[in-house]
Design a protein around this motif. Structure first.
Motif, PDB file in Angstrom:
ATOM      1  N   TYR A   1       0.818  -1.213   0.000  1.00 45.35           N
ATOM      2  CA  TYR A   1       0.000   0.000   0.000  1.00 45.35           C
ATOM      3  C   TYR A   1       0.854   1.267   0.000  1.00 45.35           C
ATOM      4  N   SER A   2       2.003   1.226   0.639  1.00 48.11           N
ATOM      5  CA  SER A   2       2.872   2.400   0.735  1.00 48.11           C
ATOM      6  C   SER A   2       3.219   2.980  -0.632  1.00 48.11           C
ATOM      7  N   VAL A   3       3.360   2.098  -1.620  1.00 46.74           N
ATOM      8  CA  VAL A   3       3.846   2.531  -2.935  1.00 46.74           C
ATOM      9  C   VAL A   3       2.758   2.493  -3.995  1.00 46.74           C
ATOM     10  N   THR A   4       1.517   2.262  -3.590  1.00 45.52           N
ATOM     11  CA  THR A   4       0.427   2.211  -4.567  1.00 45.52           C
ATOM     12  C   THR A   4       0.335   3.507  -5.368  1.00 45.52           C
ATOM     13  N   GLY A   5       0.417   4.633  -4.682  1.00 49.75           N
ATOM     14  CA  GLY A   5       0.324   5.922  -5.379  1.00 49.75           C
ATOM     15  C   GLY A   5       1.484   6.144  -6.324  1.00 49.75           C
ATOM     16  N   ALA A   6       2.698   5.838  -5.871  1.00 50.49           N
ATOM     17  CA  ALA A   6       3.876   6.027  -6.717  1.00 50.49           C
ATOM     18  C   ALA A   6       3.802   5.149  -7.957  1.00 50.49           C
ATOM     19  N   LEU A   7       3.350   3.906  -7.794  1.00 53.45           N
ATOM     20  CA  LEU A   7       3.272   2.991  -8.932  1.00 53.45           C
ATOM     21  C   LEU A   7       2.165   3.386  -9.897  1.00 53.45           C
ATOM     22  N   LEU A   8       0.979   3.681  -9.380  1.00 52.62           N
ATOM     23  CA  LEU A   8      -0.146   3.997 -10.258  1.00 52.62           C
ATOM     24  C   LEU A   8       0.082   5.275 -11.049  1.00 52.62           C
ATOM     25  N   THR A   9       0.673   6.291 -10.426  1.00 53.40           N
ATOM     26  CA  THR A   9       0.903   7.538 -11.169  1.00 53.40           C
ATOM     27  C   THR A   9       1.912   7.343 -12.294  1.00 53.40           C
ATOM     28  N   GLU A  10       2.817   6.369 -12.140  1.00 61.09           N
ATOM     29  CA  GLU A  10       3.794   6.124 -13.201  1.00 61.09           C
ATOM     30  C   GLU A  10       3.337   5.056 -14.191  1.00 61.09           C
ATOM     31  N   LEU A  11       2.142   4.522 -13.993  1.00 58.48           N
ATOM     32  CA  LEU A  11       1.573   3.618 -14.981  1.00 58.48           C
ATOM     33  C   LEU A  11       0.884   4.372 -16.107  1.00 58.48           C
ATOM     34  N   PHE A  12       0.521   5.635 -15.851  1.00 63.40           N
ATOM     35  CA  PHE A  12      -0.250   6.392 -16.834  1.00 63.40           C
ATOM     36  C   PHE A  12       0.472   7.670 -17.227  1.00 63.40           C
ATOM     37  N   PRO A  13       0.438   8.034 -18.516  1.00 60.77           N
ATOM     38  CA  PRO A  13       1.048   9.278 -18.971  1.00 60.77           C
ATOM     39  C   PRO A  13       0.254  10.482 -18.462  1.00 60.77           C
ATOM     40  N   PRO A  14       0.860  11.672 -18.454  1.00 63.12           N
ATOM     41  CA  PRO A  14       0.240  12.839 -17.817  1.00 63.12           C
ATOM     42  C   PRO A  14      -1.181  13.156 -18.258  1.00 63.12           C
ATOM     43  N   LYS A  15      -1.483  13.048 -19.544  1.00 67.93           N
ATOM     44  CA  LYS A  15      -2.806  13.503 -19.989  1.00 67.93           C
ATOM     45  C   LYS A  15      -3.930  12.544 -19.589  1.00 67.93           C
ATOM     46  N   LEU A  16      -3.567  11.329 -19.175  1.00 68.20           N
ATOM     47  CA  LEU A  16      -4.560  10.364 -18.699  1.00 68.20           C
ATOM     48  C   LEU A  16      -4.373  10.031 -17.224  1.00 68.20           C
ATOM     49  N   ARG A  17      -3.479  10.734 -16.563  1.00 68.22           N
ATOM     50  CA  ARG A  17      -3.034  10.310 -15.238  1.00 68.22           C
ATOM     51  C   ARG A  17      -4.124  10.366 -14.176  1.00 68.22           C
ATOM     52  N   TYR A  18      -4.804  11.495 -14.044  1.00 67.07           N
ATOM     53  CA  TYR A  18      -5.827  11.612 -13.001  1.00 67.07           C
ATOM     54  C   TYR A  18      -6.872  10.516 -13.182  1.00 67.07           C
ATOM     55  N   SER A  19      -7.388  10.377 -14.410  1.00 61.51           N
ATOM     56  CA  SER A  19      -8.427   9.380 -14.677  1.00 61.51           C
ATOM     57  C   SER A  19      -7.903   7.966 -14.497  1.00 61.51           C
ATOM     58  N   GLY A  20      -6.698   7.693 -14.994  1.00 60.43           N
ATOM     59  CA  GLY A  20      -6.140   6.357 -14.896  1.00 60.43           C
ATOM     60  C   GLY A  20      -5.888   5.943 -13.460  1.00 60.43           C
ATOM     61  N   VAL A  21      -5.277   6.840 -12.685  1.00 60.05           N
ATOM     62  CA  VAL A  21      -5.001   6.551 -11.277  1.00 60.05           C
ATOM     63  C   VAL A  21      -6.306   6.360 -10.502  1.00 60.05           C
ATOM     64  N   ALA A  22      -7.254   7.266 -10.710  1.00 57.35           N
ATOM     65  CA  ALA A  22      -8.527   7.184  -9.991  1.00 57.35           C
ATOM     66  C   ALA A  22      -9.303   5.927 -10.368  1.00 57.35           C
ATOM     67  N   LEU A  23      -9.341   5.609 -11.659  1.00 53.97           N
ATOM     68  CA  LEU A  23     -10.064   4.407 -12.093  1.00 53.97           C
ATOM     69  C   LEU A  23      -9.397   3.140 -11.564  1.00 53.97           C
ATOM     70  N   GLY A  24      -8.073   3.054 -11.675  1.00 54.26           N
ATOM     71  CA  GLY A  24      -7.376   1.867 -11.204  1.00 54.26           C
ATOM     72  C   GLY A  24      -7.606   1.621  -9.729  1.00 54.26           C
ATOM     73  N   TYR A  25      -7.439   2.663  -8.936  1.00 54.49           N
ATOM     74  CA  TYR A  25      -7.575   2.531  -7.489  1.00 54.49           C
ATOM     75  C   TYR A  25      -9.017   2.232  -7.089  1.00 54.49           C
ATOM     76  N   ASN A  26      -9.958   2.890  -7.730  1.00 56.99           N
ATOM     77  CA  ASN A  26     -11.343   2.765  -7.301  1.00 56.99           C
ATOM     78  C   ASN A  26     -12.056   1.568  -7.893  1.00 56.99           C
ATOM     79  N   LEU A  27     -11.609   1.082  -9.044  1.00 56.38           N
ATOM     80  CA  LEU A  27     -12.122  -0.203  -9.510  1.00 56.38           C
ATOM     81  C   LEU A  27     -11.646  -1.311  -8.580  1.00 56.38           C
ATOM     82  N   ALA A  28     -10.411  -1.185  -8.102  1.00 60.04           N
ATOM     83  CA  ALA A  28      -9.933  -2.117  -7.083  1.00 60.04           C
ATOM     84  C   ALA A  28     -10.799  -2.002  -5.832  1.00 60.04           C
ATOM     85  N   GLY A  29     -11.170  -0.768  -5.485  1.00 59.37           N
ATOM     86  CA  GLY A  29     -12.040  -0.548  -4.338  1.00 59.37           C
ATOM     87  C   GLY A  29     -13.424  -1.143  -4.532  1.00 59.37           C
ATOM     88  N   ALA A  30     -13.964  -1.000  -5.757  1.00 58.88           N
ATOM     89  CA  ALA A  30     -15.292  -1.545  -6.037  1.00 58.88           C
ATOM     90  C   ALA A  30     -15.286  -3.065  -5.936  1.00 58.88           C
TER      91      ALA A  30
END
Length: 441
Positions: free
Chosen positions: A359-388
């Protein structure tokens, strides 16, 4: 698994900000995230010890607990919708406006829960209104964490993103500490006072806390990377659609990588509180206090692992965290089953500490999985689909107890499955990281 996409803006150059500025933004993101998780975690604890009795009064104890956890899960189901909505705002309008809207929404929804009449006062309308407010919480959280993480990382020096992303993650245990601490205090009240109005106080505290967090958030500047995207006119028209169309492989990896930090946490807190009090007959205060101690330990784990991840990579750290948590699953529940208070506290603390490696590195990893123009949506979708997907794990764990006759081995197996999924996410995630190219101004 698809290779990194070279056409999505990963070569965008961005200005480097100072460490002091990066720290300021990360701390502001942390404060808002701490409030967010305080609000969100309150519901989990209340579902285990309050809502099952006061809002689902006409059901037998097991059915009432399952109904309360189902309402708890509604918030998780709403989070992907919030990710799409606020991801659009964050990737099109700006990271900052999205963050301001989300924190107001979750603060108000949480405060209103403290004002809800219970089933005895208004009947069926009580659980319906509770579910609606939980839905609003879920929508807001769907955009809050992804935005806070994105803006903190995008302000940070590239080589130090691990520590600043970890600082935002500390908002989770601080939120746990605040929410569990609030309930620990009101549980000191006589039972009739607690059921009458004492349980409402932690929820009502969301109102003044919101004012503090909003004041701090208003001082946050827009992400320099987003400003660069605006200049280059590289913003996606419908970011969520582009994430599913162009970066679906990355999205799957993000969901896998985030699964343990979200789902495993609720197995070790929400489910364990319910299991300890309902099945094992342990004192509610003991179970809540165990999460308090675990939250303190989790803060230290997150800060240390965030620094280490800068050396070995967030994906590798996620892989390691998934494996060690899977290995510990059965021993953790064996300790809980002893009914020994010290053993229970140790099990909850170790469990949360181990899953916090990933969990400590979830944010660091997810933000670097997506390029800047898709980053907010990609990070939010990845994390919250996991949450769902994981939000209903406490409900599943309770249902599996019926299959096993109340034995905890089913919960252990469930935790192992979640852990191994995240280990696989870390393995692939390390190979798909996108590096922003920095320029000095």
């Amino acid at each position: 698994m698809q290779p990194p996409e070279k056409t999505q803006g990963e070569d965008v150059t961005v200005p480097v900000v100072s460490g002091a500025e990066a720290g300021k933004i990360a701390r502001a993101a942390f404060v808002g995230t701490a409030l967010e998780w305080y609000d969100y975690f309150l519901f989990g604890t209340a579902a285990a010890i309050v809502f099952n009795r006061l809002f689902f009064t006409e059901l037998d104890p097991t059915a009432a607990t399952m109904a309360a956890f189902a309402t708890f899960g509604v918030g998780f189901a709403a989070r992907p919708l919030g990710a799409v909505l606020f991801g659009y705002i964050g990737d099109r309008v700006g990271r900052r406006p999205a963050l301001l809207i989300t924190i107001v929404a979750i603060g108000v929804a949480t405060g209103l829960i403290g004002l809800l009449p219970d089933f005895g006062s208004i009947g069926l309308a009580a659980p319906i209104m509770l579910a609606i407010l939980r839905l609003v919480q879920g929508l807001a959280v769907g955009g809050e964490w992804g935005g806070a993480m994105t803006i903190a990382v995008e302000h940070a020096p590239i080589e130090k993103r691990g520590r600043y992303a970890a600082l935002v993650q500390v908002g989770s245990p601080v939120g746990t500490l605040m929410s569990s601490g609030a309930f620990a205090l009101v549980l000191l009240m006589p039972a009739e006072v607690f059921d009458s109005w004492g349980w409402r106080l932690p929820f009502l505290a969301a109102f003044p806390l919101l004012l503090v967090a909003l004041y701090i958030r208003l001082k946050v500047e827009e992400s320099p990377i987003f400003n660069e995207l605006v200049k280059l006119e590289e913003r996606a028209k419908i970011p969520a659609v582009d994430v599913f169309r162009l970066a679906w492989g990355r999205l799957i990896v993000a969901i896998m990588a985030a699964f343990l930090g979200v789902g495993g946490f609720y197995v070790m807190t929400t489910f364990v509180i319910s299991y300890g009090t309902t099945t094992l007959g342990m004192d509610r205060q003991l179970m809540v206090n165990a999460t308090l101690i675990a939250a303190v330990v989790q803060i230290g784990v997150i800060l240390v692992i965030g620094r280490i991840s800068e050396k070995i990579g967030p994906g590798r750290m996620t892989f390691i965290g998934g494996l060690v948590t899977a290995a510990a699953a059965f021993p953790l529940f064996w300790l809980i089953d002893t009914r020994n208070p010290a053993a229970i506290i140790l099990a909850v603390t170790l469990g949360i500490g181990l899953l916090s490696v990933a969990y400590s590195v979830t944010g660091a990893l997810l933000t670097e999985l997506f390029p800047p123009k898709l980053r907010y949506s990609g990070v939010a979708l990845g994390y919250n689909l996991a949450g769902a997907l994981s939000g209903f794990l406490p409900l599943i764990a309770v249902a599996l107890l019926g299959v096993s006759g109340g034995a905890s081995w089913t919960a252990s197996v469930l935790l192992i499955v979640v852990s191994l999924i995240t280990a696989a996410g870390g393995f692939f995630g390390e190979r798909l990281r996108v590096k922003d190219k920095a320029i000095v101004k």
